[in-house]
Design a protein around this motif. Sequence first.
Motif, mmCIF file in Angstrom:
data_model
loop_
_atom_site.group_PDB
_atom_site.id
_atom_site.type_symbol
_atom_site.label_atom_id
_atom_site.label_comp_id
_atom_site.label_asym_id
_atom_site.label_seq_id
_atom_site.Cartn_x
_atom_site.Cartn_y
_atom_site.Cartn_z
ATOM 1 N N VAL A 98 0.834 -1.202 0.000
ATOM 2 C CA VAL A 98 0.000 0.000 0.000
ATOM 3 C C VAL A 98 0.868 1.252 0.000
ATOM 4 O O VAL A 98 0.633 2.199 -0.757
ATOM 5 C CB VAL A 98 -0.949 0.007 1.217
ATOM 6 N N SER A 99 1.889 1.257 0.849
ATOM 7 C CA SER A 99 2.747 2.441 0.963
ATOM 8 C C SER A 99 3.503 2.734 -0.334
ATOM 9 O O SER A 99 3.845 3.883 -0.616
ATOM 10 C CB SER A 99 3.741 2.268 2.120
ATOM 11 N N GLN A 100 3.752 1.708 -1.131
ATOM 12 C CA GLN A 100 4.432 1.885 -2.408
ATOM 13 C C GLN A 100 3.462 2.193 -3.547
ATOM 14 O O GLN A 100 3.877 2.307 -4.705
ATOM 15 C CB GLN A 100 5.228 0.624 -2.752
ATOM 16 N N GLY A 101 2.177 2.294 -3.215
ATOM 17 C CA GLY A 101 1.180 2.636 -4.231
ATOM 18 C C GLY A 101 0.875 1.524 -5.196
ATOM 19 O O GLY A 101 0.451 1.771 -6.337
ATOM 20 N N LEU A 102 1.032 0.271 -4.749
ATOM 21 C CA LEU A 102 0.846 -0.871 -5.643
ATOM 22 C C LEU A 102 -0.554 -1.473 -5.573
ATOM 23 O O LEU A 102 -0.885 -2.337 -6.389
ATOM 24 C CB LEU A 102 1.881 -1.959 -5.313
ATOM 25 N N PHE A 103 -1.364 -1.047 -4.609
ATOM 26 C CA PHE A 103 -2.732 -1.573 -4.469
ATOM 27 C C PHE A 103 -3.764 -0.494 -4.769
ATOM 28 O O PHE A 103 -3.554 0.688 -4.478
ATOM 29 C CB PHE A 103 -2.966 -2.084 -3.046
ATOM 30 N N ASN A 104 -4.894 -0.923 -5.320
ATOM 31 C CA ASN A 104 -6.025 -0.028 -5.532
ATOM 32 C C ASN A 104 -6.862 0.077 -4.266
ATOM 33 O O ASN A 104 -7.199 -0.952 -3.667
ATOM 34 C CB ASN A 104 -6.926 -0.545 -6.657
ATOM 35 N N PRO A 105 -7.237 1.286 -3.841
ATOM 36 C CA PRO A 105 -8.186 1.407 -2.729
ATOM 37 C C PRO A 105 -9.579 1.038 -3.214
ATOM 38 O O PRO A 105 -9.892 1.159 -4.395
ATOM 39 C CB PRO A 105 -8.108 2.894 -2.365
ATOM 40 N N ILE A 106 -10.397 0.561 -2.287
ATOM 41 C CA ILE A 106 -11.795 0.236 -2.615
ATOM 42 C C ILE A 106 -12.704 1.015 -1.680
ATOM 43 O O ILE A 106 -13.762 0.547 -1.263
ATOM 44 C CB ILE A 106 -12.060 -1.280 -2.496
ATOM 45 N N ASP A 107 -12.266 2.231 -1.361
ATOM 46 C CA ASP A 107 -12.971 3.044 -0.379
ATOM 47 C C ASP A 107 -14.376 3.405 -0.823
ATOM 48 O O ASP A 107 -15.283 3.523 0.007
ATOM 49 C CB ASP A 107 -12.170 4.317 -0.098
ATOM 50 N N ASP A 108 -14.571 3.573 -2.125
ATOM 51 C CA ASP A 108 -15.909 3.927 -2.610
ATOM 52 C C ASP A 108 -16.885 2.784 -2.368
ATOM 53 O O ASP A 108 -18.041 3.002 -1.975
ATOM 54 C CB ASP A 108 -15.874 4.314 -4.086
ATOM 55 N N VAL A 109 -16.426 1.541 -2.567
ATOM 56 C CA VAL A 109 -17.285 0.380 -2.307
ATOM 57 C C VAL A 109 -17.570 0.262 -0.814
ATOM 58 O O VAL A 109 -18.701 -0.010 -0.398
ATOM 59 C CB VAL A 109 -16.620 -0.915 -2.817
ATOM 60 N N ALA A 110 -16.545 0.485 0.000
ATOM 61 C CA ALA A 110 -16.699 0.392 1.451
ATOM 62 C C ALA A 110 -17.655 1.461 1.974
ATOM 63 O O ALA A 110 -18.478 1.196 2.856
ATOM 64 C CB ALA A 110 -15.344 0.535 2.133
ATOM 65 N N ALA A 111 -17.561 2.661 1.413
ATOM 66 C CA ALA A 111 -18.434 3.757 1.844
ATOM 67 C C ALA A 111 -19.882 3.482 1.460
ATOM 68 O O ALA A 111 -20.805 3.666 2.263
ATOM 69 C CB ALA A 111 -17.958 5.072 1.240
ATOM 70 N N THR A 112 -20.085 3.025 0.225
ATOM 71 C CA THR A 112 -21.440 2.715 -0.235
ATOM 72 C C THR A 112 -22.055 1.596 0.585
ATOM 73 O O THR A 112 -23.239 1.636 0.928
ATOM 74 C CB THR A 112 -21.419 2.312 -1.725
ATOM 75 N N GLY A 113 -21.251 0.587 0.909
ATOM 76 C CA GLY A 113 -21.739 -0.551 1.689
ATOM 77 C C GLY A 113 -21.756 -0.317 3.189
ATOM 78 O O GLY A 113 -22.188 -1.188 3.940
ATOM 79 N N LYS A 114 -21.276 0.865 3.617
ATOM 80 C CA LYS A 114 -21.229 1.220 5.045
ATOM 81 C C LYS A 114 -20.537 0.137 5.876
ATOM 82 O O LYS A 114 -21.019 -0.302 6.905
ATOM 83 C CB LYS A 114 -22.648 1.484 5.574
#
Length: 410
Positions: A98-114
């Motif tokens: 994550v720190s090297q920027g190699l993974f995609n965040p899925i924050d939008d899915v997490a936010a929508t799904g609460k």
Amino acid sequence: MKTMMKLLLAGVALAGFSIQAHAEDKPTIEILSSWTSGGEAAALNVIKTEFEKRGGVWKDSSIAGFGAADAAFQNRVVAGDPPGAKQGVIGLAAADFVSQGLFNPIDDVAATGKWADVLPKSIQDLISYDGKAYLVPTGAHGESWVFYSKDAFAKAGITEEPKTWDAFFADLDKLKAAGIVPVAWGGQPWQQSKVFNMVLLSQVGIDGFQKIYVEKDKSEASVAGVKKTLEILAKLHTYIDDGAAGRNWNDATAMLITAKAGVQFMGDWAKGEFTVAGKEPGKDYGCMIVPESPGMVYIADSFYFPKTGKAETDKAQKLLAEVVMDPAVQVEFSLKKGSVPARSDVDKTKLDVCAQKGLELMSAGSIVPDQAIVLTPQQVGQLDDFVDEYWSGGTYDAAAAAENFFAIFE
């Protein structure tokens, strides 16, 4: 006639192109996992089936052994050819990527799904980095379990679960006298480290466990707790069979399923093997927390999503995240895998008696994190080496080894 034939062939070609284009438009993802045993494969198939029902295309890349799978994943990342999703535990193992920027965040899915409203805070914190969700949890596992064969216990005349270590070892003597292998031992470093932690929790308690692994405490009490743990491990070594070295965990579980062995120390994923074999908890086998333990060690599985540079994979990653966190999928997955759903709002009535026990401990906060969650991968490897060297060394100088244990954190 020729004109009609040309039109017909053109139509066929156009239809073929349309079908191919339609297939290419589907969210497609390659899944790299180490889930290859019967129960693990059945659990993964729950996610795969739902993913495909929702229009996704699933490409499986399973590699036996999470060490081998992790190595393969790292090699592919370095080569610039990562899979679309990787199965792994929550915690520090994913932090470097994550720190090297190699993974995609899925924050939008997490936010929508609460997700934050339905996940335990400890799990929510461990799937997030800098306030964004990067991992999707498939479920949580308790790791402080002793599974036992009801048939083996009956043959040895054992009528109740032992509550103390003294009673436990007395029962192992009964199993040995009955011609049954007392302990089905999984002779691989990672398995041995988990037994070390189960026993350690029983000796130092929840606060003491946290002090050792989180605070890196080297007090006299911590050293004494490690020493007592190592003494118990040395005694356990006298109850294993000659074929224990290198044994896979599921092969050890098979020894209980066939009543060739009495007990196995393992995480609750072992229940998946019993399920595949048609065995029922409480009827064919039992589950108890390690003697004298105030709670259980836990770990949680997840998927994380490497950056691939492919739009269709990005779309598939989000679909997979939605599928994994579906309440019905979480329950069905847990039933196959032997885990407990990560979500707190699922139908708990379907869970077996062992999962119910684990859920009670989690709800009460009587849990501590597995070392893979709170230590770096390098420290986890050092712990595996430490326990394996002690277990396999034959000298069993617990006092000296206890002093050396804390070098892991330096």
